[in-house]
Design a protein around this motif. Structure first.
Motif, PDB file in Angstrom:
ATOM      1  N   ARG A 200       0.826  -1.203   0.000  1.00 38.36           N
ATOM      2  CA  ARG A 200       0.000   0.000   0.000  1.00 38.36           C
ATOM      3  C   ARG A 200       0.865   1.260   0.000  1.00 38.36           C
ATOM      4  N   LEU A 201       1.905   1.251   0.832  1.00 35.46           N
ATOM      5  CA  LEU A 201       2.787   2.410   0.905  1.00 35.46           C
ATOM      6  C   LEU A 201       3.477   2.654  -0.437  1.00 35.46           C
ATOM      7  N   THR A 202       3.910   1.579  -1.071  1.00 33.98           N
ATOM      8  CA  THR A 202       4.567   1.697  -2.374  1.00 33.98           C
ATOM      9  C   THR A 202       3.602   2.211  -3.430  1.00 33.98           C
ATOM     10  N   GLU A 203       2.365   1.735  -3.385  1.00 36.94           N
ATOM     11  CA  GLU A 203       1.360   2.180  -4.344  1.00 36.94           C
ATOM     12  C   GLU A 203       1.103   3.683  -4.200  1.00 36.94           C
ATOM     13  N   HIS A 204       0.975   4.138  -2.952  1.00 37.15           N
ATOM     14  CA  HIS A 204       0.744   5.563  -2.717  1.00 37.15           C
ATOM     15  C   HIS A 204       1.928   6.395  -3.209  1.00 37.15           C
ATOM     16  N   HIS A 205       3.138   5.897  -2.958  1.00 37.59           N
ATOM     17  CA  HIS A 205       4.330   6.614  -3.399  1.00 37.59           C
ATOM     18  C   HIS A 205       4.378   6.691  -4.926  1.00 37.59           C
ATOM     19  N   ASN A 206       4.094   5.581  -5.583  1.00 37.70           N
ATOM     20  CA  ASN A 206       4.127   5.566  -7.051  1.00 37.70           C
ATOM     21  C   ASN A 206       3.092   6.521  -7.641  1.00 37.70           C
ATOM     22  N   LYS A 207       1.932   6.640  -6.991  1.00 37.92           N
ATOM     23  CA  LYS A 207       0.907   7.564  -7.469  1.00 37.92           C
ATOM     24  C   LYS A 207       1.389   9.004  -7.346  1.00 37.92           C
ATOM     25  N   ARG A 208       2.084   9.309  -6.258  1.00 39.19           N
ATOM     26  CA  ARG A 208       2.620  10.675  -6.091  1.00 39.19           C
ATOM     27  C   ARG A 208       3.661  10.979  -7.171  1.00 39.19           C
ATOM     28  N   MET A 209       4.524  10.005  -7.414  1.00 37.48           N
ATOM     29  CA  MET A 209       5.549  10.206  -8.434  1.00 37.48           C
ATOM     30  C   MET A 209       4.893  10.428  -9.799  1.00 37.48           C
ATOM     31  N   ALA A 210       3.896   9.622 -10.120  1.00 38.73           N
ATOM     32  CA  ALA A 210       3.225   9.755 -11.416  1.00 38.73           C
ATOM     33  C   ALA A 210       2.511  11.099 -11.527  1.00 38.73           C
ATOM     34  N   ALA A 211       1.923  11.546 -10.435  1.00 40.53           N
ATOM     35  CA  ALA A 211       1.205  12.815 -10.449  1.00 40.53           C
ATOM     36  C   ALA A 211       2.128  13.981 -10.813  1.00 40.53           C
TER      37      ALA A 211
END
Length: 214
Positions: A200-211
């Motif tokens: 979950r933490l990795t998914e949230h981080h990846n979404k921030r990076m993509a944003a």
């Protein structure tokens, strides 16, 4: 009524994190902001961080804890994190505000998941976004459009931020077992639960990076 050491630790580390964020944003606004508009916008976010600090300080006092004592165990680790990740320019400062603070907030939310509802709500309230994401994302994307080569540099910076954050989190957890226990309880006892947490933490981080386009 005295609250459990783990809850006091959680509110203490959050209080110092909010106080530190206020000081950092105020400095970044004064030193790194490229325009008066940017300086005003980041200063407004800093004021919000200080308001969150005051909420946490008041709740700690209500629980019978001394706010300064509750924060003191975390001063060294959080100060070290900020010293090791001092941004060199405006875009780095924005990435730190969004990515670095974001992954820390994810951990705090996880630790508060199964606490008393009033404590969990307070944690959610002080971690509310307040427009920080939109502010950082818009300006980082605009910066990359102006200077495409900045994308790679900022992506490396974001990875460094996460690595340093995880390192400091491990030090805090080893020094404050009651706080670490809150996180363990929130995900269960099994390795699969912990794996899902990090997923979950990795998914949230990846979404921030993509944003941000990184």
């Amino acid at each position: 009524m005295k609250e459990s050491p783990g809850v006091v630790d959680l509110l203490g580390v959050l209080a110092y994190a909010e106080l530190s964020a206020y000081a950092r944003m105020t400095e970044d606004a004064a030193v790194l902001a490229p325009s008066l508009g940017d300086r005003v916008a980041l200063s407004e976010l800093a004021v919000t961080e200080y308001a969150h600090f005051r909420l946490l300080r008041e709740r700690l006092a209500e629980l019978g804890a001394d706010p300064a004592e509750a924060m003191s165990p975390f001063v060294k680790a959080l100060d070290a994190w900020h010293a090791q990740t001092r941004p060199g320019d405006w875009l780095q400062a924005l990435v730190k505000t969004y990515v670095g603070d974001g992954i820390a907030a994810d951990f705090y939310r996880e630790a508060a998941r199964h606490l008393d509802p009033s404590i969990a709500k307070l944690v959610d309230d002080v971690l509310v976004d307040e427009g920080r994401s939109q502010f950082a994302v818009e300006r980082v994307r605009a910066g990359i459009e102006t200077e495409p080569a900045a994308g790679g540099r900022l992506a490396l910076w974001a990875r460094r931020l996460v690595g340093e954050a995880l390192s400091q989190a491990q030090q805090v957890a080893s020094a404050r077992p009651e706080l670490a226990l809150l996180l363990v309880k929130s995900v269960g006892e099994g390795q699969a639960d912990i794996s899902r947490l990090f997923a979950r933490l990795t998914e949230h981080h990846n979404k921030r990076m993509a944003a941000m386009g990184l």
